[in-house]
Scaffold this motif. Sequence first.
Motif, mmCIF file in Angstrom:
data_model
loop_
_atom_site.group_PDB
_atom_site.id
_atom_site.type_symbol
_atom_site.label_atom_id
_atom_site.label_comp_id
_atom_site.label_asym_id
_atom_site.label_seq_id
_atom_site.Cartn_x
_atom_site.Cartn_y
_atom_site.Cartn_z
ATOM 1 N N ASP A 225 0.828 -1.199 0.000
ATOM 2 C CA ASP A 225 0.000 0.000 0.000
ATOM 3 C C ASP A 225 0.871 1.261 0.000
ATOM 4 O O ASP A 225 0.416 2.338 -0.385
ATOM 5 C CB ASP A 225 -0.911 0.024 1.237
ATOM 6 C CG ASP A 225 -1.993 -1.034 1.173
ATOM 7 O OD1 ASP A 225 -2.299 -1.497 0.054
ATOM 8 O OD2 ASP A 225 -2.521 -1.409 2.233
ATOM 9 N N TYR A 226 2.124 1.118 0.465
ATOM 10 C CA TYR A 226 3.057 2.240 0.477
ATOM 11 C C TYR A 226 3.846 2.320 -0.838
ATOM 12 O O TYR A 226 3.939 3.378 -1.455
ATOM 13 C CB TYR A 226 4.024 2.100 1.640
ATOM 14 C CG TYR A 226 3.441 2.412 2.996
ATOM 15 C CD1 TYR A 226 2.316 3.214 3.142
ATOM 16 C CD2 TYR A 226 4.034 1.912 4.159
ATOM 17 C CE1 TYR A 226 1.792 3.519 4.383
ATOM 18 C CE2 TYR A 226 3.525 2.212 5.424
ATOM 19 C CZ TYR A 226 2.403 3.011 5.517
ATOM 20 O OH TYR A 226 1.892 3.309 6.767
ATOM 21 N N ILE A 227 4.452 1.208 -1.231
ATOM 22 C CA ILE A 227 5.242 1.149 -2.464
ATOM 23 C C ILE A 227 4.745 -0.046 -3.280
ATOM 24 O O ILE A 227 4.711 -1.172 -2.787
ATOM 25 C CB ILE A 227 6.750 0.986 -2.173
ATOM 26 C CG1 ILE A 227 7.273 2.135 -1.302
ATOM 27 C CG2 ILE A 227 7.539 0.901 -3.480
ATOM 28 C CD1 ILE A 227 7.261 3.486 -1.970
ATOM 29 N N ARG A 228 4.388 0.195 -4.537
ATOM 30 C CA ARG A 228 3.801 -0.853 -5.364
ATOM 31 C C ARG A 228 4.806 -1.960 -5.685
ATOM 32 O O ARG A 228 6.022 -1.727 -5.735
ATOM 33 C CB ARG A 228 3.267 -0.256 -6.674
ATOM 34 C CG ARG A 228 2.131 0.733 -6.482
ATOM 35 C CD ARG A 228 1.354 0.915 -7.784
ATOM 36 N NE ARG A 228 2.213 1.438 -8.850
ATOM 37 C CZ ARG A 228 2.205 2.710 -9.236
ATOM 38 N NH1 ARG A 228 1.421 3.585 -8.637
ATOM 39 N NH2 ARG A 228 2.976 3.104 -10.225
ATOM 40 N N GLN A 229 4.287 -3.154 -5.950
ATOM 41 C CA GLN A 229 5.145 -4.288 -6.283
ATOM 42 C C GLN A 229 5.927 -4.031 -7.562
ATOM 43 O O GLN A 229 7.085 -4.469 -7.677
ATOM 44 C CB GLN A 229 4.298 -5.561 -6.445
ATOM 45 C CG GLN A 229 3.679 -6.082 -5.154
ATOM 46 C CD GLN A 229 4.728 -6.429 -4.105
ATOM 47 O OE1 GLN A 229 4.646 -6.014 -2.950
ATOM 48 N NE2 GLN A 229 5.732 -7.185 -4.513
ATOM 49 N N GLU A 230 5.335 -3.328 -8.520
ATOM 50 C CA GLU A 230 6.051 -3.037 -9.763
ATOM 51 C C GLU A 230 7.302 -2.206 -9.487
ATOM 52 O O GLU A 230 8.344 -2.402 -10.108
ATOM 53 C CB GLU A 230 5.150 -2.284 -10.752
ATOM 54 C CG GLU A 230 3.835 -2.984 -11.071
ATOM 55 C CD GLU A 230 2.703 -2.499 -10.189
ATOM 56 O OE1 GLU A 230 1.778 -1.861 -10.726
ATOM 57 O OE2 GLU A 230 2.746 -2.749 -8.962
ATOM 58 N N THR A 231 7.181 -1.272 -8.555
ATOM 59 C CA THR A 231 8.334 -0.442 -8.197
ATOM 60 C C THR A 231 9.394 -1.267 -7.476
ATOM 61 O O THR A 231 10.594 -1.103 -7.719
ATOM 62 C CB THR A 231 7.881 0.731 -7.315
ATOM 63 O OG1 THR A 231 6.878 1.475 -8.002
ATOM 64 C CG2 THR A 231 9.046 1.647 -6.982
ATOM 65 N N LYS A 232 8.960 -2.161 -6.625
ATOM 66 C CA LYS A 232 9.901 -3.020 -5.896
ATOM 67 C C LYS A 232 10.709 -3.914 -6.840
ATOM 68 O O LYS A 232 11.804 -4.368 -6.485
ATOM 69 C CB LYS A 232 9.159 -3.881 -4.887
ATOM 70 C CG LYS A 232 8.511 -3.108 -3.744
ATOM 71 C CD LYS A 232 7.793 -4.066 -2.802
ATOM 72 C CE LYS A 232 7.096 -3.338 -1.672
ATOM 73 N NZ LYS A 232 6.420 -4.259 -0.747
ATOM 74 N N ALA A 233 10.149 -4.179 -8.013
ATOM 75 C CA ALA A 233 10.832 -5.018 -8.999
ATOM 76 C C ALA A 233 11.617 -4.195 -10.016
ATOM 77 O O ALA A 233 12.278 -4.759 -10.888
ATOM 78 C CB ALA A 233 9.812 -5.894 -9.716
ATOM 79 N N ASP A 234 11.560 -2.875 -9.911
ATOM 80 C CA ASP A 234 12.212 -1.983 -10.878
ATOM 81 C C ASP A 234 13.617 -1.642 -10.382
ATOM 82 O O ASP A 234 13.824 -0.672 -9.655
ATOM 83 C CB ASP A 234 11.366 -0.714 -11.043
ATOM 84 C CG ASP A 234 11.848 0.171 -12.169
ATOM 85 O OD1 ASP A 234 13.007 0.032 -12.603
ATOM 86 O OD2 ASP A 234 11.059 1.039 -12.617
ATOM 87 N N SER A 235 14.598 -2.440 -10.779
ATOM 88 C CA SER A 235 15.967 -2.269 -10.272
ATOM 89 C C SER A 235 16.563 -0.925 -10.673
ATOM 90 O O SER A 235 17.361 -0.344 -9.925
ATOM 91 C CB SER A 235 16.860 -3.413 -10.765
ATOM 92 O OG SER A 235 16.911 -3.433 -12.184
#
Length: 446
Positions: free
Chosen positions: A196-206
């Motif tokens: 809810d804070y940081i999207r999963q797509e961003t977490k996977a964006d190295s």
Amino acid sequence: MLRFLFSSALLLSPISSFHLPSTLRHPTQLFALSVVENTPREYQNFAGWSNHYGMMMENGFQLTENNGDWSVMSAMPVARGSRVLYVPGMLALSSKRAKAEDFPGLESIEQFLDKKGAADLVPQFYLFLKVLKEYENGEQSPYYPWFDAMPRKFSTAVNFDDFEMQCLPPFVASLARLDRINFGTFTEALQRVNPDYIRQETKADSVAIKWAYNVVFTRCWSKTGDEVEIVPMADMFNHAANANVEVKYDDQGNCHVILMRDAQQGEPLCLSYGNPANPSRFLSTFGFLDQSPPATFCKIMTARPSKELKNLGYDFSRMVFYVEDGAIAEEVWDVVLYSLLENRPDIRKAFYHAHMIGDRETKVMMHSQYLGETITVLLAHVDKTLSELDVLADKMRNEGPDGHENLIMIWHHNEFVRATFLKVKARLDRMLANENARRAAEYATQ
């Protein structure tokens, strides 16, 4: 404390509730900020954004660009004490506000960072999250014009390739490894943050993760206590060992950049990024080579310096060789002699006691007594460092810079260290020759 009066219209609401006028929005970037390395930095929208929200660039402040590198210079002669930049406090990205307003309830993440040995970087982690959140918001972020003016390409240790890491001398290599470990820790901690804070797509964006990390560690500074922040426009000042501007805050937390001495037309305006005697830190963490420091760390390293060594001056900022003439700081002599006396505990204790009570006469006498041995130890360290630099130079020559974007910068860093150490060696050689001659003359008279 500084106090200035400004139009109340500029301070109506916090940045979190600002809405950008459509005229200040990027005309083509519809969804997300591009952080690809070759993305050009956009100045015009940033300038309009800065003026709209009450930032004031004054008394000759001029932002300049040279091959993608932005810096600040004085466009006219300006007197010491003049303010060249004012930034309303609510425009800054603050770790304290990010924690309280954007990312509450992350105690488990803080505990994770603590277990990883990164407890002192918790404020930077909140800024890292804030940068990523605004990156996700794209042009809907109130910070979009500022972010679009930030660099995308960095030359920090987290961007070094494997060969470049192999070309670093031991001290800067240790700093680079730590920076890379911290980056890995931030990346791992990010995966634990609520989506809810940081999207999963961003977490996977190295690419975005590395960009956000570099933005934080090259542009933030400590404000008060454990709060760190990034201040728009103020983050465009480059570093100089002999800085000519400083940052001050008024009681409302607004940022004022003030000249510390008179500036001439065309003179660069620079802040200090911290310890000027550690150019290796600038190479690793900030991604540039500073050849302006008056001194540099002597590279005598110990993993866990004792309380006694610290009291004697074991610190990167104090254990220095001077760049101009190869002079050696007193703390270097003290630490080396204390280490040399390890097998003579009574003498070692007496030397340490003399240091702690300020008995310079006794210290001078003991330094004189063991001068030849101390010089020999220092020479061995200097010769070893120079030999290591020779090996690294051969490695770089054989490989060449093609395909290694940071290799030329690393080469110049190593040559800067070499030049300083050669001056130190020449000084020590002269001192040892004089000491041997003195002892020979003394022996002859006996």
